[in-house]
Each structure stands twice: as C-alpha cells, then as structure tokens.
Design a protein around this motif. Structure first.
Motif, PDB file in Angstrom:
ATOM      1  N   GLY A  42       8.272   5.645   5.306  1.00 55.01           N
ATOM      2  CA  GLY A  42       8.006   6.738   3.974  1.00 55.01           C
ATOM      3  C   GLY A  42       7.337   6.282   2.760  1.00 55.01           C
ATOM      4  N   GLY A  43       5.420   6.479   3.532  1.00 56.67           N
ATOM      5  CA  GLY A  43       4.313   6.319   2.628  1.00 56.67           C
ATOM      6  C   GLY A  43       4.212   4.848   2.442  1.00 56.67           C
ATOM      7  N   GLY A  53      -5.459   7.624   8.353  1.00 57.96           N
ATOM      8  CA  GLY A  53      -5.113   8.944   8.519  1.00 57.96           C
ATOM      9  C   GLY A  53      -3.706   9.355  10.189  1.00 57.96           C
ATOM     10  N   ASP A  54      -3.810  10.403   9.894  1.00 55.27           N
ATOM     11  CA  ASP A  54      -2.821  11.039  11.170  1.00 55.27           C
ATOM     12  C   ASP A  54      -3.715  12.246  11.492  1.00 55.27           C
ATOM     13  N   ALA A  56       0.644  -1.335   0.158  1.00 54.37           N
ATOM     14  CA  ALA A  56      -0.005   0.165  -0.221  1.00 54.37           C
ATOM     15  C   ALA A  56       0.698   0.660   0.064  1.00 54.37           C
ATOM     16  N   THR A  57       0.260   1.728  -0.891  1.00 56.90           N
ATOM     17  CA  THR A  57       1.533   3.012  -1.101  1.00 56.90           C
ATOM     18  C   THR A  57       0.487   4.540  -0.841  1.00 56.90           C
ATOM     19  N   VAL A  58       0.555   5.023   0.529  1.00 56.11           N
ATOM     20  CA  VAL A  58      -0.158   6.264   0.899  1.00 56.11           C
ATOM     21  C   VAL A  58       0.648   7.744   0.169  1.00 56.11           C
ATOM     22  N   SER A  59      -0.245   8.814  -0.031  1.00 61.62           N
ATOM     23  CA  SER A  59       0.952   9.853  -0.523  1.00 61.62           C
ATOM     24  C   SER A  59      -0.671  10.758  -0.649  1.00 61.62           C
ATOM     25  N   ALA A  80       0.206  17.400   0.069  1.00 62.24           N
ATOM     26  CA  ALA A  80       0.926  17.875   1.058  1.00 62.24           C
ATOM     27  C   ALA A  80       2.395  17.423   1.798  1.00 62.24           C
ATOM     28  N   GLY A  81       2.471  16.559   1.621  1.00 63.86           N
ATOM     29  CA  GLY A  81       3.190  16.286   2.618  1.00 63.86           C
ATOM     30  C   GLY A  81       3.157  14.611   2.378  1.00 63.86           C
ATOM     31  N   THR A  82       4.290  13.816   3.370  1.00 66.44           N
ATOM     32  CA  THR A  82       4.432  11.860   3.418  1.00 66.44           C
ATOM     33  C   THR A  82       3.110  11.694   4.903  1.00 66.44           C
ATOM     34  N   PRO A  83       2.392  10.683   4.190  1.00 66.34           N
ATOM     35  CA  PRO A  83       1.376  10.860   5.679  1.00 66.34           C
ATOM     36  C   PRO A  83       2.091   9.681   6.652  1.00 66.34           C
ATOM     37  N   THR A  84       1.886   9.555   7.755  1.00 66.28           N
ATOM     38  CA  THR A  84       2.153   9.037   8.636  1.00 66.28           C
ATOM     39  C   THR A  84       1.075   7.411   8.839  1.00 66.28           C
TER      40      THR A  84
END
Length: 666
Positions: free
Chosen positions: A529-530, A554-555, A499-502, A505-509
């Motif tokens: 690293g997403g 989400g974070d 899974a790649t989360v992008s 506005a930045g790199t999600p954690t």
C-alpha cells in the motif's frame, strides 16, 4: 782735439813769422789751413775712427814775405770712445698683442764725440729670440709684440761697439697687461620651433690695440632654465647646439660669457632666440580591423613633431568613432594615445575614425583618419528542456539561449525555430534577453529520446546558429518520505522506521532499503500500500542525530526515489543497586561493596564506565564496571551502622545513577 803748430825763425833769422799753416790729420779727412798768429796756428780735429791709429800729423807752413816755408810732423794715437746706451719702450704699460716700440740711443761718453754706428742687440725679456738692429744717427729702433701678459719684463739693449766706440748696454722694463675682449653671439637658425636644434656661435676677439690668439672657454646660458654649456675657444670661435623644449619664455635671452685666459680679459655678449610651436603629424590605426559586433578594438593615435621640430608632444587626443557614440579624449604618453571602443552594430560599417591632436603650448594641433569595418558576430545556440526526463502527457518547456561568440559580444535579437523530434510542427519564439522559450507536450514515449533542434535565424548584427538537445520520456517519478518513532529514543531502545512511497500516477510497489546512519547494516522491507516498515535498536548516542535514509528501488512503472529523516538518540536511564558483604560484620572483617548498574526499560544493553563506592569513615574508591558490576574491598569498620553508597558516573550511552545500603558492624 786741438792741434797747434809753432812757426819760428830758424838760425840767425829773427822775427815772428806770419802766414798760414796747412794741417794734414792722416785719416783721409780734408786738410785744414789756419793763420799763424804770434807764431802759432791752431786747429781742432776729431778722429772718427781708430782705424789707422797712430795717425801721422803734418803741419806745412806756407811762408810769407820774410820767412820761408817749413814742415813739421808728429803722431796721434786715437783709442775707442766710451759710449752710453739708453733704452725706452712705448707705450708702457701695453697689453697682450699690442706692438711696443723700443728705442736704444747710443751716445759717445765725454770727452769723446761723434755718433756711434754699428748694431744693437735687443733682448725683450719674454723668452723670444734676441734681435739685432743697426744704429741710425746713434739710434736703434725696433717694434716688439708681447704675446703674454705679465712682467714687468726686463728689456736689454746691448750696443756691440765698433772700431771707434766701445760697447755698452742699457735696460728698461715693460709691463704687459691682459688685453680687453669683445664677445658677440648669434644663433642660427632663428627663429626655430620646439625641439629644433639651433647653433649658437660666440665670436671672441681682442680689442685694439690688443691682439693675438685667444684661448679658454665660453659659457653659454640659453635663457630657458636648462644647464649652461661650456665650449672651448678655437680660432676665436666657440660653438654649441641647443634645442629648446618649450615656447614658454620665448624670445629667450642667450648670453655667451668668455671666461678669459691668462692674456685676455673676460667679456660677454647676448642675443635672443625666438621659439615657436612645432608642427605635428597624427596617424591613427585600429586593431583588430575588421571586428565583429561587440568585439573591442583599440584605436592608437601616434603624434610626432615634424622636422625640424623634435621631442614628444604632450596633451590630449580626441577620438571620434563614427558610430554616433560620444567622442573620447585621452592623454598622450610618449606621443601615443590609445582608447578601446566596442561597436554594437554593423549599421554604418565601415565607420570613419578620426583622431584630433589638440596641441599644447609647444606643438600645433593635427588630425588623422582611418576606418573600422564591423561584421556580424557569430553566435552559439544552446537548448535545454525541462523537466527532462518527463513522462507522456507532461508539459515540457524548451529554452533556447543564444549568445555571441567571443570576441563578439552583445545580446542577439530575432527569432528561434524549435523542432521537437516527434513529427509535430515546429514552433517559433521571439528572443528576449537572448532567450526564447516554448512549451511542448509529448504524447508518447515511442521514439524517446527525442532529438530537439533550436535554430536561431540571425539578425542584422548576429549570424544564425543551431543548438541540439534530447528529451527523454521515462517512468513516472516517485517520492519517498521517512518517519521514525519514538523520536527521540534512548540508547538501546527500539525505533520503528516507516517509509511512504507515493506518485501522482498511482501506488508504487517493490522494496525500500533502509540505512540507519549508525554504521549498522541496511535493512530491506517490501512496500504494502505504498508503505514499508522496519524496526531498529540504536545502541549508542555517538553520531546522534542519525541520518535515516529510505531508498525506493523503483519498479516497472515508477522510478526510484529517496527520502531522509533524522533520529535523535539520548542516554538511557540507569538503576544502581548496592550490597555489602558480610553484613552484618565484625570489627575485624573487611567489607566488600558491590554495585550493579542496569538500564531502565525500554533501554537495553550493558552500561560501561566507572562507579564510585564509598562507606562512611573510609576513602571512596572509583572502580570500573565489568559486565555491569563493580566491587571494592574496605578495611574493617568500627561498631555501628554505616552508610554505603555507589554512584554510577555514566558513559556515552547511559546516564548516571546511584544506590545506597546500610552496613551493620557488631
């Protein structure tokens, strides 16, 4: 009768006396003197009555120069004289109601003489009472009117006799035919108009010399194709009423036919009736009234005939709406014509309405007016923002949709004023097709959610209205994409899911939760690293291709997101090995054949299903796999070398395979 007196010398006298003899007849009539000739005197006398009979006769000789007077008496008996009665009627034949003169002539029958007197009774043979009439100079006369045709009627005259004459009777016949009639017909009023009642009167009378009260019926034909009517005759009149439903054929020929009865012949008469168009009145109303722009109103025209006209006019009504739109023509039904119309503006309100009935063959045209008041239609304003939620610094499009509220309709025009709820200046946009849009960028999340207001300012045809919405500024959005490898895989093989989360506005954690679509438990992995990765073995092909879902939770800075992929799982390749025991065997040994089926790497698991075991010369046996093994026992074999086979038939997760060996029999 002759009466003779003989005068002769009496005693010693001799000679023939001369002179006269005076006769008294004893009935009160004057004496009669007759000369003596040759010694006799003769007179003739007729007694007119038997009253006093026998009568005393006296003959007085007057004497002469040579002979002295002398007197002689005698008696005369007088009986009633026979009579004859003759009857005649005139005219014969006659007709009903015609007076008939009936004459009875009574005469003395020879040798009697004289004129009988007394009365005669007439019987007319028609059931009416007999009538008694006196004789005058031997004749009795009477007039009789026969009131019924028929016959011949037997007419009898009975002479009742008197002291001098005996009774007698005579008869005749009288034929009475039907009397002729005349029929006259008039209609009133004449002329009439369509639907107006006219009274049609037939006067039926007998034609002289006929007379009497007519009965029966008169049949009226009105000349317009309608059914005839029959009315009874009363006092010589038959009366009906009729309303003409059309002018077509006017003037109409009216015929009244007297159908005759037992005593009167039929006859007919004619007249004409002129029928003109009936006047009409037209009224028009609109409902509802008032309306608003875009609301449909129904115009109803009622067209009626004006008394004395009747019936429902037909044809068309032309409606004019007073707003410059084309007029509309509608057909009448039962005197009513309706049309719906929608006013699209208030300009000109109240609008003059006109309904013109165009007339038809039977009714004249007429018109009427009304008015229709049209007000501004209410509106509703709805406002939406997109995207919502948004993030700070992101452009948001606000769209206001202004619509007419039923029953109003149409598309409002004008402007909408937008208030953004964040303290910045309001914005105004022009409606186009009922929609106005502006773009606004919120600089901060502080105050979120923001109250948005869109105020429609109204126009000539639509009232103002307001709509509200809110705009929420939230965390940044993220996107999640999923990949699996290898894809496709085989049953029992391990698959790596990534899974790649992008986000822009930045790199999600945070963490990603994986669902594998095969009913097994989810797995959770931490982003680095997403990227989050897990491995998963699919143990069946049932459900393939499987939907793989990766849900990012989400974070603090990023919203969650979800991504999906599919994983196709195919049946795993298998390997089948076969052994037979004992091997070698003797001709007396039973032989057991065992097949073992295993998956071929990278597949794992235990195949199920059946294996078909066979030895040359023996019937094959299909037996189930148990923990990957299937066995069967065969009868002893003859000496020699025999081919032993095992065919795995496959299952939902594992593909078929086969194996062989040789069996030696000593």
């Amino acid at each position: 009768m002759d009466i003779t007196a003989t005068v002769s010398a009496a005693g010693s006298g001799a000679g023939t006396p001369t002179g006269t003899v005076t006769f008294d007849f004893g009935d009160g009539t004057p004496t009669v003197t007759a000369p003596v000739t040759g010694g006799t005197a003769t007179v003739t006398h007729a007694w007119a009555s038997t009253s006093g009979s026998p009568y005393a006769l006296t003959a007085g000789y007057s004497g002469d120069a040579d002979f002295s007077p002398s007197t002689a008496t005698g008696m005369q008996t007088v009986g009633q004289a026979a009579t004859t009665t003759a009857v005649a009627s005139s005219p014969d034949p006659s007709v009903t109601g015609q007076p008939v003169s009936i004459t009875a002539t009574v005469s003395a029958a020879a040798p009697a003489a004289g004129t009988p007197t007394g009365t005669v009774t007439f019987d007319f043979g028609d059931g009416t009472p007999a009538t008694l009439t006196s004789l005058s100079d031997g004749v009795a006369r009477i007039t009789h009117t026969y009131t019924a045709a028929g016959g011949p009627y037997t007419v009898t005259a009975l002479y009742l006799g008197n002291d001098s004459f005996s009774s007698s009777s005579g008869g005749d016949t009288q034929t009475v035919g039907k009397a002729a009639t005349t029929t006259a017909v008039v209609s009133s009023p004449d002329p009439t108009v369509v639907g107006q009642l006219t009274t049609v009167t037939a006067s039926v009378a007998s034609v002289a010399p006929g007379a009497g009260a007519l009965s029966g019926t008169v049949t009226f034909n009105f000349g317009d194709g309608s059914p005839t009517l029959t009315a009874p005759v009363s006092n010589g009149l038959a009366v009906v009423t009729h309303a003409y439903g059309s002018t077509a054929g006017s003037p109409f020929a009216i015929t009244a036919t007297y159908d005759g009865d037992a005593n009167f012949t039929s006859s007919s008469g004619s007249d004409t009736q002129t029928v003109g168009k009936a006047a009409t009145t037209t009224s028009v109303i609109s409902s509802p009234d008032p309306t608003v722009v875009g609301q449909s109103t129904t115009l109803t025209a009622s067209v009626a005939s004006v008394v004395p006209g009747a019936a429902a006019p037909t044809g068309t009504v032309t409606f004019s709406f007073g707003d410059g739109t084309p007029s509309t023509t509608t057909t009448l039904s039962d005197g009513i014509a309706t049309v719906a119309h929608t006013y699209t503006t208030t300009s000109g309100s109240p609008f003059p309405l006109t309904a013109i009935y165009n007339g038809d063959a039977n009714f004249t045209s007429s018109s009427a007016g009304d008015s229709q008041t049209v007000g501004r239609a209410a509106t509703t304003t709805a406002v939406v923002s997109s995207p919502d939620p948004s993030v700070a610094g992101q452009a948001v499009t606000l769209t206001a949709m202004v619509a007419a509220v039923a029953p109003g309709a149409g598309t409002p025009t004008g402007t909408v004023t937008f208030s953004f709820g964040d303290g910045t200046s309001a914005g105004t946009a022009t409606l186009s097709g009922g929609t106005a849009t502006v773009t606004h960028t919120y600089a901060t999340r502080s105050g979120s959610p923001f109250a948005i207001t869109a105020t429609y300012n109204g126009d000539a045809n639509f009232t103002a209205s307001t709509g509200n919405d809110t705009q929420t500024l939230t965390k940044n959005a993220s996107t999640t994409t999923v990949t699996s490898t290898p894809d496709p895989s085989v049953s029992g093989g391990t698959v790596t899911i990534r899974a790649t989360v992008s986000s822009a506005a930045g790199t999600p954690t945070g963490t990603v939760t994986f669902s594998f679509g095969d009913g097994t438990s989810t797995a959770t992995a931490t982003l680095s690293g997403g990227v989050a990765t897990v491995t998963h073995p699919y143990t069946t092909t049932t459900g393939s291709p499987f939907t793989v879902t990766a849900t990012y939770g989400g974070d603090a800075s990023f919203n969650g997101s979800t991504g999906t992929d599919t994983q196709t799982v195919t049946r795993a390749t298998t390997s089948t090995t076969v052994i037979s025991t004992p091997n070698p065997s003797t001709t007396g040994d039973r032989v057991t054949v065992t097949a073992t089926v295993v998956p071929v790497a990278p597949a794992t698991g235990t195949p199920t299903g059946t294996v078909t075991l066979a030895i040359t010369g023996r019937s094959p046996q299909t037996v189930p796999l148990v923990n990957g093994t299937a066995s069967a026992s065969f009868n002893p074999l003859p000496k020699g070398t025999h081919l032993v086979t095992g065919n795995y038939n496959g299952d939902v997760s594992f593909a078929p395979s086969s194996g062989t060996t040789l069996q030696t029999v000593n």
